[in-house]
Scaffold this motif. Structure first.
Motif, PDB file in Angstrom:
ATOM      1  N   ALA A 145       0.727  -1.363   0.455  1.00  0.00           N
ATOM      2  CA  ALA A 145      -0.120   0.452   0.171  1.00  0.00           C
ATOM      3  C   ALA A 145       1.060   0.937  -0.013  1.00  0.00           C
ATOM      4  N   GLU A 146       2.299   1.064   1.124  1.00  0.00           N
ATOM      5  CA  GLU A 146       2.666   2.185   1.092  1.00  0.00           C
ATOM      6  C   GLU A 146       3.462   2.441  -0.388  1.00  0.00           C
ATOM      7  N   ALA A 147       3.545   1.940  -0.920  1.00  0.00           N
ATOM      8  CA  ALA A 147       4.868   1.650  -2.970  1.00  0.00           C
ATOM      9  C   ALA A 147       3.418   2.180  -3.528  1.00  0.00           C
ATOM     10  N   GLU A 148       1.770   1.850  -3.417  1.00  0.00           N
ATOM     11  CA  GLU A 148       0.967   2.320  -4.675  1.00  0.00           C
ATOM     12  C   GLU A 148       0.837   3.676  -4.186  1.00  0.00           C
ATOM     13  N   ARG A 149       1.666   4.106  -2.716  1.00  0.00           N
ATOM     14  CA  ARG A 149       1.181   5.409  -2.246  1.00  0.00           C
ATOM     15  C   ARG A 149       2.337   6.010  -3.171  1.00  0.00           C
ATOM     16  N   ILE A 150       3.092   6.147  -2.913  1.00  0.00           N
ATOM     17  CA  ILE A 150       4.654   6.459  -3.461  1.00  0.00           C
ATOM     18  C   ILE A 150       4.401   6.895  -5.337  1.00  0.00           C
ATOM     19  N   LEU A 151       3.892   5.435  -5.070  1.00  0.00           N
ATOM     20  CA  LEU A 151       4.042   5.497  -6.722  1.00  0.00           C
ATOM     21  C   LEU A 151       2.779   6.289  -7.643  1.00  0.00           C
ATOM     22  N   SER A 152       2.106   6.723  -7.130  1.00  0.00           N
ATOM     23  CA  SER A 152       0.532   7.539  -7.462  1.00  0.00           C
ATOM     24  C   SER A 152       1.276   8.681  -7.429  1.00  0.00           C
ATOM     25  N   GLU A 153       2.280   9.507  -6.566  1.00  0.00           N
ATOM     26  CA  GLU A 153       2.593  11.315  -6.452  1.00  0.00           C
ATOM     27  C   GLU A 153       2.936  11.333  -7.215  1.00  0.00           C
ATOM     28  N   ARG A 154       3.943  10.816  -7.563  1.00  0.00           N
ATOM     29  CA  ARG A 154       5.227  10.976  -8.671  1.00  0.00           C
ATOM     30  C   ARG A 154       4.701  11.239 -10.675  1.00  0.00           C
ATOM     31  N   ARG A 155       4.991  12.042 -10.570  1.00  0.00           N
ATOM     32  CA  ARG A 155       5.182  12.891 -11.815  1.00  0.00           C
ATOM     33  C   ARG A 155       6.514  12.322 -12.578  1.00  0.00           C
ATOM     34  N   ILE A 156       6.438  11.721 -13.915  1.00  0.00           N
ATOM     35  CA  ILE A 156       7.250  10.776 -14.753  1.00  0.00           C
ATOM     36  C   ILE A 156       7.460  11.834 -15.260  1.00  0.00           C
ATOM     37  N   PHE A 157       6.798  12.571 -16.376  1.00  0.00           N
ATOM     38  CA  PHE A 157       6.907  12.728 -17.668  1.00  0.00           C
ATOM     39  C   PHE A 157       6.845  14.710 -17.166  1.00  0.00           C
ATOM     40  N   THR A 158       7.942  15.446 -18.105  1.00  0.00           N
ATOM     41  CA  THR A 158       7.603  16.999 -17.798  1.00  0.00           C
ATOM     42  C   THR A 158       6.108  17.368 -18.470  1.00  0.00           C
ATOM     43  N   GLY A 159       5.667  18.537 -18.138  1.00  0.00           N
ATOM     44  CA  GLY A 159       4.591  19.294 -19.054  1.00  0.00           C
ATOM     45  C   GLY A 159       4.061  19.811 -20.440  1.00  0.00           C
ATOM     46  N   ARG A 181      12.411  19.956 -29.124  1.00  0.00           N
ATOM     47  CA  ARG A 181      11.869  19.923 -27.656  1.00  0.00           C
ATOM     48  C   ARG A 181      11.364  19.143 -27.177  1.00  0.00           C
ATOM     49  N   PHE A 182      10.820  18.003 -28.222  1.00  0.00           N
ATOM     50  CA  PHE A 182      10.577  16.931 -27.683  1.00  0.00           C
ATOM     51  C   PHE A 182      11.959  16.209 -27.208  1.00  0.00           C
ATOM     52  N   VAL A 183      12.791  15.794 -27.710  1.00  0.00           N
ATOM     53  CA  VAL A 183      13.764  14.959 -27.506  1.00  0.00           C
ATOM     54  C   VAL A 183      13.707  15.419 -25.892  1.00  0.00           C
ATOM     55  N   ALA A 184      14.446  16.821 -25.988  1.00  0.00           N
ATOM     56  CA  ALA A 184      15.175  17.021 -25.075  1.00  0.00           C
ATOM     57  C   ALA A 184      13.931  17.006 -23.601  1.00  0.00           C
ATOM     58  N   GLU A 185      12.569  17.253 -23.702  1.00  0.00           N
ATOM     59  CA  GLU A 185      12.177  16.324 -22.878  1.00  0.00           C
ATOM     60  C   GLU A 185      12.186  15.390 -22.935  1.00  0.00           C
ATOM     61  N   ILE A 186      11.945  14.506 -23.065  1.00  0.00           N
ATOM     62  CA  ILE A 186      11.771  13.533 -22.786  1.00  0.00           C
ATOM     63  C   ILE A 186      13.362  12.884 -22.360  1.00  0.00           C
ATOM     64  N   LEU A 187      13.761  13.443 -22.788  1.00  0.00           N
ATOM     65  CA  LEU A 187      15.466  12.316 -22.267  1.00  0.00           C
ATOM     66  C   LEU A 187      15.302  13.028 -20.519  1.00  0.00           C
ATOM     67  N   GLU A 188      14.165  13.906 -19.829  1.00  0.00           N
ATOM     68  CA  GLU A 188      14.350  14.286 -18.795  1.00  0.00           C
ATOM     69  C   GLU A 188      13.382  13.335 -17.982  1.00  0.00           C
TER      70      GLU A 188
END
Length: 466
Positions: A145-159, A181-188
């Protein structure tokens, strides 16, 4: 807006592959050393094997060897997987195959995103083996449950990455500035972060459950954990790594060394122990370390038919019934010898593999065939035998679950080995992905059949089947 001005997915994929390689070379200097070794081995192999050089030139695949890479990432949630699928689609990469690694003690299931057409593969065959954490395999309900909570709060892609992906979908592509710009943003998304998003205590709890679980949950993004060049002689690379200051894993995963390579052989060097800071309760950071990123090398052979793959799987299983490779490498030589003896049952000539219908081939007209006109008679096999049509092995573009698990385990450490009940769930994976995965056997069969039909159309009046 003129669609002709869009940057092609092949060009976006090539730019992303190059940017990823440059980033990883900076983050993991040993990767640069590995690239230099592979380039040297490939050059020497081509100099010493004119037949191989001729075959690669005939198949128009020589130029792709030096550019070929595959990466691997591990995602934590269905939403991350679905969005990653949309991102890769902008690059002309699509999910091929389903892999359940749970029987080998790795709590993930996976697919490979890659280009699928012959032209796209020849331009840049970049692949990313993409795994989704099977969080349901964490036994501890509180930890799960804690792992699910942690993962639900992260955002791995930039806006911006999300916005540009949506723009590409909406208008059918990206123009040059947006593509850059797409390549640079996805690289993050793939960049290494040396600050964890969990406390050291939580990291330790996740680590005890499985080191791969800790790797997925503890960071704010799915850092690329290896980037793999393709070699023409993996045994030479394996032998050459120690002289370059790199310690390879004990065995090469996959089939044994052969005159006619089949499927995929892989080796790697151990994951690096890297400094990481962990959160503490008072807002400060606690020093620690994490090992996840490593170097991998691959050698690719012919794609096998279902009959060939069944023979391969049976021979590998028979080998491991006699001897299983020890994690410490103590029986590596004995394992390699046993593997080679067992695989004597698998034909080791292209003619033998084709005659037994164990592999897929691409057919094309020889010089003699091109000058024969449309007056030839007889069936297709006769024209192959008479030298009007040649056949070349179709390269296996995909992965092997036992080999992938072996690479993962060798870099996660001996204590990471766990028993999970085999639990393939392709329907659930495809639902999370948002699309079905391409069946690799059907794909290779279609490539082979199309090449036969092309020959028959030129020669005329022949049955388009073998």
């Amino acid at each position: 807006m003129d669609n002709g001005a869009f940057v092609t997915p092949d060009r976006i994929r090539s730019a992303f592959s190059a940017a990823m390689s440059a980033m990883y070379r900076t983050e993991v200097p040993a990767y640069g050393t590995l690239m230099d070794l592979v380039a040297s081995v490939n050059d020497e192999t081509l100099r010493s094997d004119p037949a191989l050089l001729q075959r690669l030139e005939a198949m128009d695949s020589l130029d792709r060897i030096s550019e070929e890479r595959h990466g691997a990432i591990r995602l934590g949630t269905p939403a991350e997987l679905s969005m990653m699928r949309r991102v890769f689609a902008v690059m002309g990469m699509f999910p091929v195959g389903y892999y359940d690694l749970s029987p080998a003690g790795v709590p993930v299931h996976s697919t490979a995103f890659r280009p699928v057409g012959a032209e796209a593969l020849s331009r840049n065959p970049f692949r990313v083996f993409t795994s989704l954490l099977r969080i349901d395999l964490i036994d501890d309900e509180t930890l799960r449950a804690e792992a699910e909570r942690i993962l639900s709060e992260r955002r791995i892609f930039t806006g911006a990455a999300v916005a540009l992906t949506e723009k590409a979908e909406r208008q059918g592509g990206l123009h040059e500035g947006d593509a850059d710009r797409f390549v640079a943003e996805i690289l993050e998304t793939f960049r290494w972060h040396d600050q964890a998003c969990v406390s050291l205590d939580m990291y330790d709890s996740l680590h005890r459950a499985h080191r791969l679980i800790a790797d997925v949950v503890s960071f704010r993004g799915p850092h690329i954990n290896h980037l793999t060049p393709r070699t023409l002689d993996i045994d030479a690379v394996q032998v050459g790594m120690p002289a370059r200051g790199i310690v390879p894993k004990a065995i090469v995963e996959g089939p044994p060394s052969r005159l006619c390579p089949i499927l995929l052989r892989q080796t790697s060097f151990k994951a690096l122990d890297e400094s990481v800071s962990f959160k503490s309760g008072d807002g400060a950071w606690v020093a620690g370390s994490h090992a996840a990123r490593f170097g991998e090398i691959e050698q690719r052979g012919i794609a096998l038919t279902p009959k060939g793959r069944a023979l391969y799987d049976g021979l590998l299983e028979a080998t491991r019934a006699i001897i299983r490779p020890a994690a410490d490498g103590s029986n590596a030589a004995d394992y390699a010898q046993t593997l080679s003896r067992t695989f004597e049952a698998f034909p080791d000539t292209w003619e033998g593999i084709r005659a037994a219908k164990l592999g897929y081939f691409r057919y094309s007209l020889t010089e003699r065939g091109r000058h024969a006109g449309r007056v030839l008679t007889g069936d297709f096999e006769h024209l192959v035998a008479e030298g009007f049509v040649r056949f070349d092995p179709i390269v296996y573009e995909d992965f092997l679950p036992v080999s992938a698990a072996g690479i993962f385990q060798s870099n996660l450490g001996d204590e990471a080995t766990q028993e999970f009940v085999a639990s393939p769930n392709q329907k659930r994976f495809e639902a999370d992905l948002g699309v079905g995965v391409l069946n690799e056997f059907e794909h290779y069969a279609a490539i082979e059949q199309a090449s036969i039909e092309t020959c028959c159309q030129v020669l005329g009046g022949l049955r388009a089947a073998v």
